[in-house]
Design a protein around this motif. Structure first.
Motif, PDB file in Angstrom:
ATOM      1  N   ASP A  81       0.851  -1.191   0.000  1.00  0.00           N
ATOM      2  CA  ASP A  81       0.000   0.000   0.000  1.00  0.00           C
ATOM      3  C   ASP A  81       0.890   1.246   0.000  1.00  0.00           C
ATOM      4  O   ASP A  81       1.649   1.442  -0.928  1.00  0.00           O
ATOM      5  N   HIS A  82       0.813   2.053   1.037  1.00  0.00           N
ATOM      6  CA  HIS A  82       1.589   3.293   1.101  1.00  0.00           C
ATOM      7  C   HIS A  82       2.821   3.165   1.999  1.00  0.00           C
ATOM      8  O   HIS A  82       3.480   4.151   2.281  1.00  0.00           O
ATOM      9  N   GLY A 111       5.821   8.493   1.416  1.00  0.00           N
ATOM     10  CA  GLY A 111       7.014   9.282   1.146  1.00  0.00           C
ATOM     11  C   GLY A 111       7.642   9.949   2.353  1.00  0.00           C
ATOM     12  O   GLY A 111       8.663  10.618   2.240  1.00  0.00           O
ATOM     13  N   GLU A 112       7.065   9.770   3.526  1.00  0.00           N
ATOM     14  CA  GLU A 112       7.585  10.396   4.750  1.00  0.00           C
ATOM     15  C   GLU A 112       8.241   9.346   5.640  1.00  0.00           C
ATOM     16  O   GLU A 112       7.667   8.282   5.891  1.00  0.00           O
ATOM     17  N   VAL A 113       9.446   9.643   6.115  1.00  0.00           N
ATOM     18  CA  VAL A 113      10.151   8.722   7.001  1.00  0.00           C
ATOM     19  C   VAL A 113       9.419   8.689   8.339  1.00  0.00           C
ATOM     20  O   VAL A 113       9.281   9.703   9.008  1.00  0.00           O
ATOM     21  N   LYS A 114       8.942   7.504   8.700  1.00  0.00           N
ATOM     22  CA  LYS A 114       8.202   7.342   9.954  1.00  0.00           C
ATOM     23  C   LYS A 114       9.066   6.770  11.068  1.00  0.00           C
ATOM     24  O   LYS A 114       8.895   7.109  12.232  1.00  0.00           O
ATOM     25  N   GLN A 115      10.008   5.875  10.691  1.00  0.00           N
ATOM     26  CA  GLN A 115      10.809   5.227  11.728  1.00  0.00           C
ATOM     27  C   GLN A 115      12.128   4.743  11.126  1.00  0.00           C
ATOM     28  O   GLN A 115      12.167   4.261   9.996  1.00  0.00           O
ATOM     29  N   VAL A 116      13.195   4.891  11.907  1.00  0.00           N
ATOM     30  CA  VAL A 116      14.505   4.348  11.554  1.00  0.00           C
ATOM     31  C   VAL A 116      15.030   3.614  12.785  1.00  0.00           C
ATOM     32  O   VAL A 116      15.120   4.191  13.859  1.00  0.00           O
TER      33      VAL A 116
END
Length: 180
Positions: A81-82, A111-116
C-alpha cells in the motif's frame, strides 16, 4: 596474588592485546566533497556512491565516508500500500580485525520517514577477546564482568579508530531520504 594485582594484570593484558593488535588506518580527510574534472563536471560524492550501492547495488567495499571506511550492501525493499520498508546492512571496515556490523530498518509511509531503527554488532578484537578475559577473570575470582571488558574495548577502539557511528548514521539517513 591479591585481587587488585589480578585486576590490574588482566586490565593491562587486555589493553596491551587490543593496542598492539590494532593496525589503525590513517584518518583521511572526509571524502564527501564533490570532485571536479578538468571539464568541471561533478563526479559522485562518497555519500552518492553509498546510496547507489544500497539502493541499486552492487555492494561497494572500503568506501570512505567522513573519514571512515564502510562496506555498503544492497538493501531489501518491500512495499505494501503506502508503506515502504527498507532493511539493510553496513559494515564498518576494520583492518586486521572483525568489522563492526550496523543493521538498519527504515519505514516510510506516503514518502515520509516514519521510523529508523539501528542495531550495531561490535567487531574489533574486543568481540574475540572479551569472553576469554571474562572467563579468566571469573575463574580467578576477579570482579570484572564481560560488560565491563566490552565497554573498555569499545573505549579503546574509539581512541584507536575514532567514532564512526555518526558517519554510518549519516549514510542511513541519506538512504532514507532517497528511498522511493
Amino acid at each position: 596474588m591479591n585481587k587488585i594485582t589480578k585486576i590490574t594484570s588482566i586490565a593491562f593484558l587486555a589493553t596491551t592485546f587490543v593496542v598492539t593488535s590494532a593496525n589503525p588506518s590513517a584518518v583521511l580527510a572526509a571524502s564527501n566533497e564533490i570532485v571536479e574534472t578538468e571539464s568541471s563536471i561533478p563526479l559522485e560524492s562518497s555519500m552518492d556512491k553509498a546510496v547507489q550501492a544500497a539502493l541499486v547495488g552492487p555492494e561497494i567495499k572500503k568506501l570512505n565516508v567522513l573519514g571512515h571506511e564502510f562496506n555498503i550492501k544492497p538493501v531489501s525493499i518491500t512495499k505494501k500500500d503506502h508503506l515502504t520498508v527498507v532493511n539493510g546492512q553496513i559494515s564498518h571496515h576494520l583492518s586486521w580485525r572483525p568489522d563492526d556490523q550496523l543493521y538498519y530498518r527504515i519505514e516510510k509511509e506516503n514518502g515520509e520517514v516514519k521510523q529508523v531503527e539501528i542495531k550495531i554488532d561490535r567487531g574489533g578484537w574486543t568481540s574475540l577477546s572479551a569472553p576469554f578475559i571474562a572467563t579468566l577473570a571469573q575463574k580467578n575470582d576477579i570482579p570484572i564482568t564481560l560488560e565491563m571488558i566490552q565497554e573498555l574495548g569499545q573505549k579503546l577502539g574509539s581512541l584507536i579508530d575514532g567514532k564512526w557511528e555518526y558517519a554510518a548514521e549519516s549514510i542511513v539517513s541519506t538512504i532514507a531520504l532517497h528511498v522511493e
